[in-house]
Design a protein around this motif. Structure first.
Motif, PDB file in Angstrom:
ATOM      1  N   ASN A   1       1.103  -0.570  -0.027  1.00 16.65           N
ATOM      2  CA  ASN A   1      -0.317  -0.054   0.050  1.00 16.65           C
ATOM      3  C   ASN A   1       0.506   0.929   0.146  1.00 16.65           C
ATOM      4  N   ALA A   2       0.653   1.598  -1.024  1.00  6.29           N
ATOM      5  CA  ALA A   2       2.037   3.410  -1.132  1.00  6.29           C
ATOM      6  C   ALA A   2       1.493   4.499   0.297  1.00  6.29           C
ATOM      7  N   VAL A   3       0.531   4.187   0.029  1.00  6.69           N
ATOM      8  CA  VAL A   3       0.104   5.555   1.034  1.00  6.69           C
ATOM      9  C   VAL A   3       0.163   5.126   2.057  1.00  6.69           C
ATOM     10  N   ALA A   4      -0.048   3.404   2.718  1.00  8.81           N
ATOM     11  CA  ALA A   4       1.023   3.214   4.050  1.00  8.81           C
ATOM     12  C   ALA A   4       2.637   3.552   4.276  1.00  8.81           C
ATOM     13  N   THR A   5       3.104   3.855   2.987  1.00  4.47           N
ATOM     14  CA  THR A   5       4.455   4.210   3.231  1.00  4.47           C
ATOM     15  C   THR A   5       4.490   5.032   3.097  1.00  4.47           C
ATOM     16  N   ALA A   6       4.148   5.775   2.384  1.00  7.60           N
ATOM     17  CA  ALA A   6       4.280   6.916   2.645  1.00  7.60           C
ATOM     18  C   ALA A   6       4.538   8.071   3.791  1.00  7.60           C
ATOM     19  N   CYS A   7       2.962   6.844   4.467  1.00  6.09           N
ATOM     20  CA  CYS A   7       2.850   7.269   6.183  1.00  6.09           C
ATOM     21  C   CYS A   7       4.335   6.660   7.058  1.00  6.09           C
ATOM     22  N   LEU A   8       4.823   5.972   6.636  1.00  3.66           N
ATOM     23  CA  LEU A   8       5.856   5.031   7.386  1.00  3.66           C
ATOM     24  C   LEU A   8       7.069   6.151   7.029  1.00  3.66           C
ATOM     25  N   ALA A   9       7.002   6.846   5.656  1.00  6.43           N
ATOM     26  CA  ALA A   9       8.236   7.540   5.036  1.00  6.43           C
ATOM     27  C   ALA A   9       8.084   8.849   5.995  1.00  6.43           C
ATOM     28  N   ARG A  10       7.108   9.288   6.952  1.00  5.35           N
ATOM     29  CA  ARG A  10       7.524  11.031   6.939  1.00  5.35           C
ATOM     30  C   ARG A  10       7.247  10.274   8.940  1.00  5.35           C
ATOM     31  N   SER A  11       6.603   9.039   9.313  1.00  7.40           N
ATOM     32  CA  SER A  11       7.323   8.613  10.238  1.00  7.40           C
ATOM     33  C   SER A  11       8.747   8.923  10.584  1.00  7.40           C
ATOM     34  N   ARG A  12       9.341   8.059   9.466  1.00  2.00           N
ATOM     35  CA  ARG A  12      10.656   8.006   9.926  1.00  2.00           C
ATOM     36  C   ARG A  12      11.650   9.052  10.354  1.00  2.00           C
ATOM     37  N   GLN A  13      10.358  10.148   8.606  1.00  2.00           N
ATOM     38  CA  GLN A  13      11.737  11.905   9.205  1.00  2.00           C
ATOM     39  C   GLN A  13      11.743  11.408  10.564  1.00  2.00           C
ATOM     40  N   THR A  14      10.170  11.793  10.670  1.00  2.00           N
ATOM     41  CA  THR A  14      10.363  12.551  12.695  1.00  2.00           C
ATOM     42  C   THR A  14      11.297  11.794  13.618  1.00  2.00           C
ATOM     43  N   LEU A  15      11.149  10.550  13.283  1.00  2.00           N
ATOM     44  CA  LEU A  15      11.970   9.572  13.565  1.00  2.00           C
ATOM     45  C   LEU A  15      13.477   9.972  13.542  1.00  2.00           C
ATOM     46  N   ARG A  16      13.963  10.478  12.813  1.00  3.67           N
ATOM     47  CA  ARG A  16      15.613  11.492  12.217  1.00  3.67           C
ATOM     48  C   ARG A  16      15.308  12.369  13.406  1.00  3.67           C
ATOM     49  N   ARG A  17      14.166  12.997  13.282  1.00  8.50           N
ATOM     50  CA  ARG A  17      14.784  14.691  13.704  1.00  8.50           C
ATOM     51  C   ARG A  17      14.809  14.512  15.432  1.00  8.50           C
ATOM     52  N   SER A  18      14.076  13.313  15.730  1.00  8.61           N
ATOM     53  CA  SER A  18      13.942  13.073  16.958  1.00  8.61           C
ATOM     54  C   SER A  18      15.572  12.611  18.019  1.00  8.61           C
ATOM     55  N   LYS A  19      15.481  10.853  17.287  1.00 12.69           N
ATOM     56  CA  LYS A  19      16.391   9.962  17.484  1.00 12.69           C
ATOM     57  C   LYS A  19      17.696   9.998  16.745  1.00 12.69           C
ATOM     58  N   GLY A  20      17.234  10.382  15.242  1.00 12.27           N
ATOM     59  CA  GLY A  20      18.655  10.825  14.590  1.00 12.27           C
ATOM     60  C   GLY A  20      19.650   9.823  13.759  1.00 12.27           C
ATOM     61  N   ASP A  21      20.158  10.010  12.770  1.00  9.14           N
ATOM     62  CA  ASP A  21      20.361   9.416  11.554  1.00  9.14           C
ATOM     63  C   ASP A  21      20.536   7.805  11.885  1.00  9.14           C
ATOM     64  N   ARG A  22      21.131   7.883  13.236  1.00 14.25           N
ATOM     65  CA  ARG A  22      22.071   6.391  13.059  1.00 14.25           C
ATOM     66  C   ARG A  22      20.813   5.282  13.119  1.00 14.25           C
ATOM     67  N   VAL A  23      19.728   6.213  14.325  1.00 12.49           N
ATOM     68  CA  VAL A  23      18.203   5.840  14.315  1.00 12.49           C
ATOM     69  C   VAL A  23      17.035   4.959  13.262  1.00 12.49           C
ATOM     70  N   ALA A  24      17.227   6.062  12.509  1.00  9.90           N
ATOM     71  CA  ALA A  24      16.169   6.539  11.722  1.00  9.90           C
ATOM     72  C   ALA A  24      17.222   5.579  10.235  1.00  9.90           C
TER      73      ALA A  24
END
Length: 555
Positions: free
Chosen positions: A372-395
């Motif tokens: 589901n491309a819509v679901a993976t687009a949501c996941l990609a946005r969540s990964r960006q939030t994760l990158r901002r909060s936890k850093g590149d190593r985690v994301a």
């Protein structure tokens, strides 16, 4: 419900990264810890499923005069006592424990430590319910303090299958010979088996006791019924999702006003379309009809950001399946992930499991596969939030694949890739015969789940990606009459694994969440692996199972 201080303490405790050397809860303790954490009135502080190890020194842990090695939470074989082990961190435990030659370092001891669990309880009634269920199995159960604070009191539960015995004397001479190895191996493995059996009995008694305890508490908390009856909804981010469609003649605006008044964080109230409930979709299916917005403001697309265990999850409610009621199951799985593991999340949807594992564990990599491309687009946005909060190593640990799961499995199997852990809701099709909508008719096979043709094709493609100690978290559906054993699902898994030339050793089998998906139908999770021996055993690889990935011998 418990007070806010206890709820906050639970959230903080369960969202912390595991600081143990393994970086996870012991596999044999995951299920019982999940049973504890499913309750709003309890949460785990520490646990150990039981282990054997060798030690030298004074015998008191956490002192400079104590050292240990060859720690095993699983059964052992003769090699544990007779073979050298170059992988040991402490050189004094690398030599064969029962070798004929004398060793330096003084006396060498064998110890077995039984199951231990520390649980924080919200109040005296919750602690009493826990201790009553534990005392049906274990002798050493009690409060660590009689002073109940705002965030509860700690209960300690300790098993009674302990063992301490010398293998070498103070001069380094072995006290046993090769003829004693079979007896020693059986002695340790019998301790493991008895300990695991007691954990299973305790978990069964605990689930029953907590169900009765929480039912009684819910009756007490309800008090006098409110006007219009009790309003049940799931809070997903700032959206309140009613668990049922509006009834005929029901005022949607009034229902929305009640929901918004109950929680200041809510901004939108929606209800499922007629004929649907929040649980009627499949394991990873989006709703077939969009939600009806009842109040609070229009929102299109219906996207929100849900916080779960301090991890932000972007959800498009009209395009992705997501249930906050599975939060404890997702936490249970993430707590089982060990240091350096490679994890595969199939039918990942908007990625709640993948995000939690990437953010909260010391895994090496997480691969989330979703068509589901819509679901993976949501996941990609969540990964960006994760990158901002936890850093590149985690994301960067999280890899997102938008493709058909079956094709992706076959491609990765052809490349020889393997995974240490896989989460996989069984795919559903017309031939599977799932009656999760309550319909007793099935024109295809008349069954009510258990894998079906689509599930079998998927599992056959998955098995080549597993090592003998890889753990699969297989989600299925079961009728209430099948609980807790889920014999039909077990038989399906055992049949497919046997056809592949491997065993199917079940580690956990229980309901996933507490709510039914339809009348007398529940989600269940069966955790299994192909090999029954621990990672030290030389015969861990099942017969005829091809060597793949990290299992291949290195030059």
């Amino acid at each position: 419900m418990p007070c806010a201080a206890f709820a906050n303490a639970k959230e903080q405790a369960l969202t912390k990264c595991d600081k143990s050397s393994a970086g996870r809860i012991d596999p044999r303790a995951v299920s019982v810890c999940g049973a504890v954490n499913d309750s709003a009135w309890l949460f785990t502080l520490s646990s150990c499923s039981g282990r054997c190890y060798l030690w030298r020194g004074e015998g008191v842990k956490a002192t400079a005069a104590f050292s240990r090695g060859r720690v095993s939470h699983d059964r052992v074989d003769a090699a544990y006592f007779l073979a050298a082990d170059a992988r040991e961190e402490h050189a004094s435990f690398a030599a064969a424990p029962l070798g004929a030659e004398r060793t330096d370092g003084g006396a060498l001891w064998l110890r077995f430590e039984p199951f231990i669990l520390h649980v924080r309880c919200a109040d005296a009634a919750a602690a009493n319910a826990l201790m009553r269920s534990a005392r049906t199995v274990f002798k050493n159960v009690g409060l660590q303090s009689a002073n109940f604070t705002a965030d509860g009191v700690c209960v300690a539960i300790v098993g009674d299958e302990g063992l301490d015995m010398p293998l070498r004397d103070e001069d380094g001479q072995s006290l046993f010979r090769d003829r004693h190895v079979d007896w020693l191996t059986a002695l340790v493995n019998d301790k493991h088996d008895r300990n695991w059996a007691k954990i299973a009995r305790f978990e069964a008694d605990l689930r029953a006791a907590l169900a009765a305890f929480e039912a009684a508490r819910e009756d007490d908390d309800d008090g006098a019924p409110s006007a219009g009856g009790k309003l049940r909804y799931d809070a997903v981010g700032d959206v309140a999702c009613l668990r049922r469609p509006l009834r005929d003649g029901e005022d949607g605006a009034a229902v929305a006003a009640r929901a918004l008044a109950s929680n200041a964080k809510l901004r939108v109230v929606v209800a499922p379309a007629a004929g649907q409930t929040l649980a009627s979709g499949g394991a990873a299916c989006a709703p077939s009809e969009p939600f009806a917005i009842l109040g609070g403001g229009k929102r299109s697309p219906l996207v929100t950001t849900h916080k779960e265990h301090d991890v932000a999850i972007v959800v498009d409610l009209n395009s992705c399946f997501f249930s906050p009621r599975l939060a404890t199951e997702r936490l249970r799985i993430s707590k089982a992930v060990g240091r350096g593991e490679r994890v595969l999340c199939l039918f990942a949807g908007c990625g709640p499991e993948a995000l939690l594992i990437a953010a909260k564990t010391a895994c090496e990599r997480v691969v989330a596969v979703e068509s589901n491309a819509v679901a993976t687009a949501c996941l990609a946005r969540s990964r960006q939030t994760l990158r901002r909060s936890k850093g590149d190593r985690v994301a960067d640990k999280l890899e997102i694949v938008t493709d058909d799961a079956l094709l992706e499995l076959r491609r990765r199997a052809d490349s020889g890739e393997t995974f240490d852990r896989v989460t996989c809701p069984r795919p559903k099709g017309r031939r599977d015969g799932d009656r999760v909508d309550g319909d007793a008719d099935d024109a295809d096979d008349g069954g009510d789940g258990g894998g079906g043709p689509d599930g079998a094709l998927f599992l056959r493609a998955l098995l080549p990606l597993l090592t003998p100690t890889s753990v699969v978290h297989w989600t299925d559906f079961a009728a209430d009459r099948e609980l807790p054993d889920c014999a039909r699902t077990r038989a399906f898994l055992e049949r497919e694994c046997a056809a592949f030339g491997a065993g199917c050793h079940v580690l956990h089998c229980a309901r996933a969440g507490t709510s039914s998906v339809a009348a007398r139908q529940y989600r269940v999770t069966v955790d299994f692996r192909l090999g029954d021996a621990g990672p030290r055993a030389p015969s861990v690889h099942p017969h005829n199972l091809p060597l793949r990935g990290t299992q291949r011998p290195r030059d």
